[in-house]
Every structure is written in structure tokens, then in C-alpha cells.
Design a protein around this motif. Structure first.
Motif, PDB file in Angstrom:
ATOM      1  N   UNK A 100     -18.760  -9.752   6.293  1.00 15.78           N
ATOM      2  CA  UNK A 100     -18.344  -8.339   6.313  1.00 15.78           C
ATOM      3  C   UNK A 100     -18.849  -7.635   7.565  1.00 15.78           C
ATOM      4  N   UNK A 101     -18.110  -6.617   7.991  1.00 15.87           N
ATOM      5  CA  UNK A 101     -18.508  -5.786   9.125  1.00 15.87           C
ATOM      6  C   UNK A 101     -18.396  -4.331   8.731  1.00 15.87           C
ATOM      7  N   UNK A 102     -19.394  -3.577   9.098  1.00 14.27           N
ATOM      8  CA  UNK A 102     -19.399  -2.164   8.722  1.00 14.27           C
ATOM      9  C   UNK A 102     -18.422  -1.367   9.578  1.00 14.27           C
ATOM     10  N   UNK A 103     -17.667  -0.470   8.931  1.00 14.67           N
ATOM     11  CA  UNK A 103     -16.873   0.498   9.683  1.00 14.67           C
ATOM     12  C   UNK A 103     -17.319   1.894   9.276  1.00 14.67           C
ATOM     13  N   UNK A 104     -17.070   2.853  10.148  1.00 13.48           N
ATOM     14  CA  UNK A 104     -17.604   4.194   9.883  1.00 13.48           C
ATOM     15  C   UNK A 104     -16.629   5.052   9.080  1.00 13.48           C
ATOM     16  N   UNK A 105     -15.317   4.723   9.133  1.00  9.66           N
ATOM     17  CA  UNK A 105     -14.372   5.505   8.345  1.00  9.66           C
ATOM     18  C   UNK A 105     -14.150   4.817   6.994  1.00  9.66           C
ATOM     19  N   UNK A 106     -13.432   5.520   6.140  1.00  9.36           N
ATOM     20  CA  UNK A 106     -12.980   4.894   4.894  1.00  9.36           C
ATOM     21  C   UNK A 106     -11.464   4.991   4.900  1.00  9.36           C
ATOM     22  N   UNK A 107     -10.775   3.941   5.388  1.00  5.44           N
ATOM     23  CA  UNK A 107      -9.325   4.032   5.518  1.00  5.44           C
ATOM     24  C   UNK A 107      -8.616   3.918   4.175  1.00  5.44           C
ATOM     25  N   UNK A 108      -7.433   4.540   4.069  1.00  9.02           N
ATOM     26  CA  UNK A 108      -6.530   4.202   2.960  1.00  9.02           C
ATOM     27  C   UNK A 108      -6.031   2.809   3.265  1.00  9.02           C
ATOM     28  N   UNK A 109      -6.043   1.896   2.273  1.00  9.71           N
ATOM     29  CA  UNK A 109      -5.838   0.496   2.602  1.00  9.71           C
ATOM     30  C   UNK A 109      -5.229  -0.281   1.439  1.00  9.71           C
ATOM     31  N   UNK A 110      -4.620  -1.416   1.773  1.00 10.09           N
ATOM     32  CA  UNK A 110      -4.103  -2.318   0.747  1.00 10.09           C
ATOM     33  C   UNK A 110      -3.110  -3.277   1.350  1.00 10.09           C
ATOM     34  N   UNK A 111      -2.343  -3.937   0.483  1.00  9.75           N
ATOM     35  CA  UNK A 111      -1.261  -4.789   0.963  1.00  9.75           C
ATOM     36  C   UNK A 111      -0.208  -3.902   1.610  1.00  9.75           C
ATOM     37  N   UNK A 112       0.364  -4.376   2.693  1.00  6.09           N
ATOM     38  CA  UNK A 112       1.319  -3.557   3.448  1.00  6.09           C
ATOM     39  C   UNK A 112       2.419  -2.991   2.559  1.00  6.09           C
ATOM     40  N   UNK A 113       2.877  -3.786   1.587  1.00  7.35           N
ATOM     41  CA  UNK A 113       3.987  -3.288   0.759  1.00  7.35           C
ATOM     42  C   UNK A 113       3.634  -2.047  -0.067  1.00  7.35           C
ATOM     43  N   UNK A 114       2.350  -1.762  -0.190  1.00  6.97           N
ATOM     44  CA  UNK A 114       1.959  -0.559  -0.937  1.00  6.97           C
ATOM     45  C   UNK A 114       1.739   0.661  -0.046  1.00  6.97           C
ATOM     46  N   UNK A 115       1.876   0.482   1.265  1.00  4.24           N
ATOM     47  CA  UNK A 115       1.631   1.608   2.178  1.00  4.24           C
ATOM     48  C   UNK A 115       2.547   2.775   1.848  1.00  4.24           C
ATOM     49  N   UNK A 116       3.791   2.458   1.445  1.00  3.91           N
ATOM     50  CA  UNK A 116       4.784   3.498   1.162  1.00  3.91           C
ATOM     51  C   UNK A 116       4.960   3.794  -0.317  1.00  3.91           C
ATOM     52  N   UNK A 117       4.081   3.257  -1.127  1.00  7.91           N
ATOM     53  CA  UNK A 117       4.198   3.548  -2.566  1.00  7.91           C
ATOM     54  C   UNK A 117       3.071   4.493  -2.960  1.00  7.91           C
ATOM     55  N   UNK A 118       3.441   5.457  -3.755  1.00  7.86           N
ATOM     56  CA  UNK A 118       2.477   6.490  -4.124  1.00  7.86           C
ATOM     57  C   UNK A 118       2.501   6.694  -5.633  1.00  7.86           C
ATOM     58  N   UNK A 119       1.442   7.294  -6.162  1.00  7.34           N
ATOM     59  CA  UNK A 119       1.461   7.573  -7.598  1.00  7.34           C
ATOM     60  C   UNK A 119       2.527   8.610  -7.910  1.00  7.34           C
ATOM     61  N   UNK A 120       3.178   8.491  -9.067  1.00  2.00           N
ATOM     62  CA  UNK A 120       4.209   9.472  -9.442  1.00  2.00           C
ATOM     63  C   UNK A 120       3.577  10.774  -9.893  1.00  2.00           C
ATOM     64  N   UNK A 121       2.445  10.654 -10.553  1.00  2.00           N
ATOM     65  CA  UNK A 121       1.855  11.854 -11.165  1.00  2.00           C
ATOM     66  C   UNK A 121       0.352  11.879 -10.923  1.00  2.00           C
ATOM     67  N   UNK A 122      -0.030  12.565  -9.859  1.00  2.00           N
ATOM     68  CA  UNK A 122      -1.472  12.600  -9.588  1.00  2.00           C
ATOM     69  C   UNK A 122      -2.191  13.572 -10.511  1.00  2.00           C
ATOM     70  N   UNK A 123      -1.413  14.449 -11.174  1.00  2.20           N
ATOM     71  CA  UNK A 123      -2.048  15.400 -12.080  1.00  2.20           C
ATOM     72  C   UNK A 123      -2.212  14.840 -13.483  1.00  2.20           C
ATOM     73  N   UNK A 124      -1.572  13.723 -13.756  1.00  9.32           N
ATOM     74  CA  UNK A 124      -1.605  13.171 -15.113  1.00  9.32           C
ATOM     75  C   UNK A 124      -2.634  12.056 -15.182  1.00  9.32           C
ATOM     76  N   UNK A 125      -3.616  12.216 -16.036  1.00  8.95           N
ATOM     77  CA  UNK A 125      -4.737  11.280 -16.071  1.00  8.95           C
ATOM     78  C   UNK A 125      -4.603  10.247 -17.180  1.00  8.95           C
TER      79      UNK A 125
END
Ligand SMILES: Nc1nc2c(c(=O)[nH]1)N[C@H]1C(S)=C(S)[C@@H](COP(=O)(O)O)O[C@H]1N2
Ligand SMILES: [Mo]
Length: 228
Positions: free
Chosen positions: A9-34
Motif C-alpha cells: 500500500x501507498x499513502x495518498x493525501x486525498x480521499x478519491x471517489x473510487x471503484x470499478x470504472x463501470x460504476x463511475x457513472x452510476x449513482x444512488x437513486x435515493x440518497x435521502x432514503x435510508x
């Protein structure tokens, strides 16, 4: 020695939004619904409307290790322990079978992974809705995400919408190629993927970090623009 990073592992200073590329454009439908659906090998399916209410709140500072080798240190999460949610909500309400030791976690964006129940019950595994004292943003998993610091980041499912209990992994379809999803993915043992040694995957994944972070950032920017 506690300050040493895990192998590869290598330390980075930011905390990027990250994941498999195919999820870059997918978002939660309801961020207000828990709401979180508990299903699978249970006596009753249960839709828990507000998963974190009425459980003891905890704050935890932990490092976050992505399988692609970046580590963001000392993130301050707020939420509840998965173990408390299991004992006080899942067990009494849904009553999972004793033999259901594999748990599939799903996010609102379609991402999924599986974990062993025994790993999820570790006291440092959280259902988090806060990061660094603020409500979780869409970038980092709103409204609720899993935080499992001893496991590679892909076990820390964001936008958590469903928890499924199973006897084995037969029902589990990984988000990516199966070799990329180790059943435990413990950072301590460098279980980056299955069949392929972690040491090899380090070098496969490392060149993808920068490009992936840029893609996720761009998609997020577009999403924010649309949202206004
Ligand atoms: N729902 C969902 N959860 C996810 C992902 C994702 O794309 N969607 N990516 C995983 C990966 S690979 C990592 S490293 C972390 C990244 O978390 P972050 O975006 O908050 O940095 O989330 C994990 N959980
Ligand atoms: Mo990751």
C-alpha cells in the motif's frame, strides 16, 4: 510498527471517489432514503426504514485501503457497529438461518460484494452515515455505507441498500471478474483477489489508480451539474 502501511500500500493525501470504472457513472437513486432490505436465507424479509436509528452511535478513526494500492489514513467515520445492527435489528426482525454465514452486500448503484458474517461482526465494521464530522456525501456513499477497515475497499459497499444472507456463495455474482473479489479480502494477508497472488495484483492495479480517480471525479462533476 503500528504506523507502517500494509504490504503493497501507498499513502495518498486525498480521499478519491473510487471503484470499478463501470460504476463511475452510476449513482444512488435515493440518497435521502435510508432503507435497507434484509433478505435471503431469513425467516422474514424485512425492510428496515431507518437502519441507524436507535442504535448506539460510534465514531471511529481508521485507515482505508483500496485494493489498487492506495491508502487514505485516519478517516473519521460516524455511524453504528454492524454487530449492533445485526444483534438488535437483523436477528430479532429477520431471523437469518444459523447456517447463513455468507452475506451479500448491495449498493443502490448496483455494486455488490460478499463477506463472511464473522468478518462483518468484527467491532470495527460500521454502517456509516458520517465522515469527518459531516453527513456522508454521494461521493463517499450516501446515505449509508459499510466501513470494513481490515478488508480492501471493495468490501466497504457504498449506498448500501440490501443485506442478503446465504449458506454459500452460489447466489453471488461479483461486480467484476470473480478473481477480483476475494471472499475475505483481508488487507493483513494481502488477499487482493482470488487465485492470483496479491503481490502480482499490486502491479496490475497500480497503473490504473490515477486514470480511475479522474474518471470518477469527472462523472461526479457532471452529476453535480445536473443536480444544480
Ligand atoms: N456502491 C459502491 N460501493 C463501492 C464502490 C462502488 O463503485 N459502488 N467502490 C468500492 C471501491 S473499489 C472502493 S476503493 C471504495 C471507494 O470508496 P470511496 O469512493 O468513498 O473512496 O468503495 C467501494 N464501495
Ligand atoms: Mo477499491
Amino acid at each position: 510498527m503500528t504506523n507502517e502501511l500494509p504490504a503493497g500500500q501507498r499513502e495518498i493525501s486525498r480521499f478519491p471517489r473510487f471503484g470499478l470504472t463501470k460504476f463511475a457513472n452510476r449513482f444512488p437513486q435515493e440518497t435521502g432514503r435510508r432503507a435497507i432490505l434484509i433478505s435471503g436465507n431469513v425467516e422474514r424479509d424485512v425492510l428496515v426504514e431507518d437502519a441507524l436509528s436507535e442504535l448506539p452511535r460510534v465514531e471511529q478513526v481508521s485507515d482505508f485501503h483500496c485494493v489498487t494500492t492506495w491508502t487514505r489514513r485516519a478517516l473519521r467515520w460516524g455511524g453504528v457497529r454492524f454487530a449492533d445492527f445485526f444483534d438488535q435489528v437483523i436477528r430479532p426482525q429477520a431471523a437469518p438461518s444459523q447456517s447463513a454465514t455468507v452475506v451479500i452486500l448491495r449498493g443502490q448503484d448496483g455494486a455488490r460484494t460478499s463477506m463472511r458474517l464473522e468478518d462483518l461482526l468484527h467491532p470495527d465494521v460500521l454502517l456509516a452515515d458520517m465522515l469527518d464530522g459531516k453527513p456522508l456525501t454521494v461521493e463517499h456513499g450516501a446515505p449509508i455505507r459499510v466501513v470494513a477497515p481490515r478488508h480492501y475497499g471493495y468490501k466497504s459497499v457504498k449506498h448500501l441498500s440490501r443485506i442478503e444472507f446465504h449458506r454459500d456463495e452460489a447466489a453471488f455474482r461479483p461486480s467484476a471478474f470473480r478473481f477480483m473479489d476475494h471472499p475475505r479480502a483481508r488487507v493483513e494477508f494481502e488477499e487482493r483477489g482470488r487465485w492470483v497472488p496479491g503481490l502480482v495484483l499490486r502491479y496490475v492495479y497500480r497503473p490504473l489508480v490515477a486514470i480511475t480517480a479522474v474518471r470518477f471525479e469527472r462523472s461526479m462533476k457532471k452529476y453535480r451539474e445536473k443536480a444544480g
